[in-house]
Design an enzyme around this catalytic site. Sequence first.
Site, PDB file in Angstrom:
ATOM      1  N   ASP A 236     119.416 -26.667-115.692  1.00 22.55           N
ATOM      2  CA  ASP A 236     118.386 -27.411-114.968  1.00 22.55           C
ATOM      3  C   ASP A 236     116.993 -27.065-115.514  1.00 22.55           C
ATOM      4  O   ASP A 236     116.721 -25.902-115.829  1.00 22.55           O
ATOM      5  CB  ASP A 236     118.478 -27.002-113.479  1.00 22.55           C
ATOM      6  CG  ASP A 236     117.625 -27.863-112.575  1.00 22.55           C
ATOM      7  OD1 ASP A 236     117.854 -29.079-112.556  1.00 22.55           O
ATOM      8  OD2 ASP A 236     116.742 -27.324-111.884  1.00 22.55           O
ATOM      9  N   GLU A 295     118.557 -29.955-119.608  1.00 24.81           N
ATOM     10  CA  GLU A 295     117.736 -31.065-119.134  1.00 24.81           C
ATOM     11  C   GLU A 295     116.358 -30.880-119.765  1.00 24.81           C
ATOM     12  O   GLU A 295     115.620 -29.985-119.374  1.00 24.81           O
ATOM     13  CB  GLU A 295     117.633 -31.013-117.609  1.00 24.81           C
ATOM     14  CG  GLU A 295     116.815 -32.151-117.044  1.00 24.81           C
ATOM     15  CD  GLU A 295     116.292 -31.899-115.621  1.00 24.81           C
ATOM     16  OE1 GLU A 295     115.992 -32.877-114.939  1.00 24.81           O
ATOM     17  OE2 GLU A 295     116.165 -30.721-115.219  1.00 24.81           O
TER      18      GLU A 295
HETATM   19  C1  NOJ Z   1     116.443 -31.447-111.965  1.00 24.10           C
HETATM   20  C2  NOJ Z   1     117.541 -31.821-111.027  1.00 24.10           C
HETATM   21  O1  NOJ Z   1     118.375 -32.778-111.642  1.00 24.10           O
HETATM   22  C3  NOJ Z   1     116.858 -32.324-109.773  1.00 24.10           C
HETATM   23  O2  NOJ Z   1     117.773 -32.941-108.903  1.00 24.10           O
HETATM   24  C4  NOJ Z   1     116.121 -31.183-109.134  1.00 24.10           C
HETATM   25  O3  NOJ Z   1     115.390 -31.670-108.019  1.00 24.10           O
HETATM   26  C5  NOJ Z   1     115.127 -30.547-110.096  1.00 24.10           C
HETATM   27  N1  NOJ Z   1     115.689 -30.354-111.403  1.00 24.10           N
HETATM   28  C6  NOJ Z   1     114.651 -29.217-109.598  1.00 24.10           C
HETATM   29  O4  NOJ Z   1     115.681 -28.277-109.630  1.00 24.10           O
END
Ligand code: NOJ
Length: 549
Positions: A236, A295
């Site tokens: 993440d 990500e």
């Molecule tokens: C990316 C995640 O996919 C999302 O759902 C989340 O709110 C944020 N990161 C913070 O962790």
Amino acid sequence: MRRGVRSDSPGVVEATRESRQEASTETDRQAAWWQDAVVYVVYVRSFADSDGDGIGDLDGVRSRLGYLELLGVDALWLTPFYVSPMADGGYDVADPRAVDPVFGDLDTFDALVRDAHAHGMRVIIDLVPNHTSDQHEWFVQACAAGAAGPERDRYIFRSGSGPDGQQPPNNWVSAFGGPAWSKISDGSAGEASQWYLHLFSPEQPDLNWNNSEVREDFARTMRFWLDRGVDGFRIDVAHGMAKPAALENMDPRAAESADTSAYFDPRFDNDGVHDIHRHIRAVLDDYPGRMAIGEVWTFDEDRFSRYLAPDELQQAFNFLLSQAPFDSDAIQEAIYRTLDAAGRAGRLPAWTLASHDLSRQVTRYGGGAAGDRRARAMALVQLALPGAVYLYNGEELGLPDVDLPPGVLADPMTRTRTDARGRDRARVPIPWEGTEPPYEFSAAEQAWLPMPADWSDRTVAAQLEDPDSVLSLYRSAIELRRTVLDSTDGTLEWSTAPAGCLAFRRSGGLVCVLNASGAPVPLPEGEVLLASAAVTDGTLPTDAAAWIR
Ligand code: NOJ
């Protein structure tokens, strides 16, 4: 020919020798299984509920593995299922090495991994290194400790600015809107009362990755799950963990731009993040065949490719395709740039059109019948591309966004940004069977988010037997992709196409044609292997795609 590549300009994009070599033998191919995998993203809370509380859980996922095998996916990515107060759907983790009781327990998790493997599917889990929950014991200790205490060093605490420290330390805003700093209420006044950084909600304090305990604890978490048999991690906010020492002000315009490369934004993509990824990779390297996908929200090809260095992430999402409107030039440019960004590191891309953070493609492409047609067409485009494809649960059913009443919204974004519709609209549970909500998602009367009354024709059961359904299209495409494409060969050759269309050829002779022109177009010679809409007399209707050989 970097930007503005036109659909009538033939060009060839190739994966580098390294990525071809990676897959040169069957053994290597097994080891690098992720590079051409079709991965199914399970938003656990919304997939299947086994215990009738209206919330999806791990046993629910386990009970539906047969469906995922039928769909033909190679792996699952499970969104966070750890102990959490759920201020951000579980991305606020209070204990990263325990399962939240709402989702099950460690035994359920072990059974899920074992069964997924028995069904021939790998399991990727979501790790959240950038922040914890404010209920994590470390943060509770940090708030209780004095400003000089070492407990605070695990997070990013600073004195405020302005008279008496009443202003935040800098002008950073949270990704969910509002200031990225909150003041703790520890009873101290003036300078002593500190602020902590949270790039997301106030319930998600950012960790300080310069602190050795933070690094060690994350490695421990990785090993904990790797030892339980997981095949990989989705990291993440993988561009977010490192913060610049000076914490200088950001350009406020960066807050309103998803393109973090356009304006000065010291919140994300700092050079120091690569050292953290090397640390993560070093742990993974003790476990051959396991991987991490990050990500990574940066749209600068060079900066993106740095995350894919040989000693960092094996894969990263760059989201360009999911940001492109249904326009052949925009789609072609997104594909070109995505291949280029991964190719600069000698890797193949990870494609995605949807996620629990984005509006669903049916809605994004215009909604209604046109949205349905276009989403079907784009499914064939993404599944013909070289690299891995990540499908978000429900896209294979053609689910649209759902307009939800404000009273049921759980997304923290809707608390801070009153202008935002938030992300719950794409998180409505999966309809499995039947004619009314909750369509066998749960034995409860109500799912955690209300499900529309008109989804009976979008259920899994209704679509399984219908050869023209979206689900049947996805199943056929996934199967054909495996048999017709050499999907580890990154060669993609653009072909000449009529205005408003795009066409590309893959190894194995497959040509994918997309018609976004607004009028029917003649298809090139060849056998139509699969089409998202009926092809008659060699003509592809508008808002459609076909695979030809
Ligand atoms: C990316 C995640 O996919 C999302 O759902 C989340 O709110 C944020 N990161 C913070 O962790």
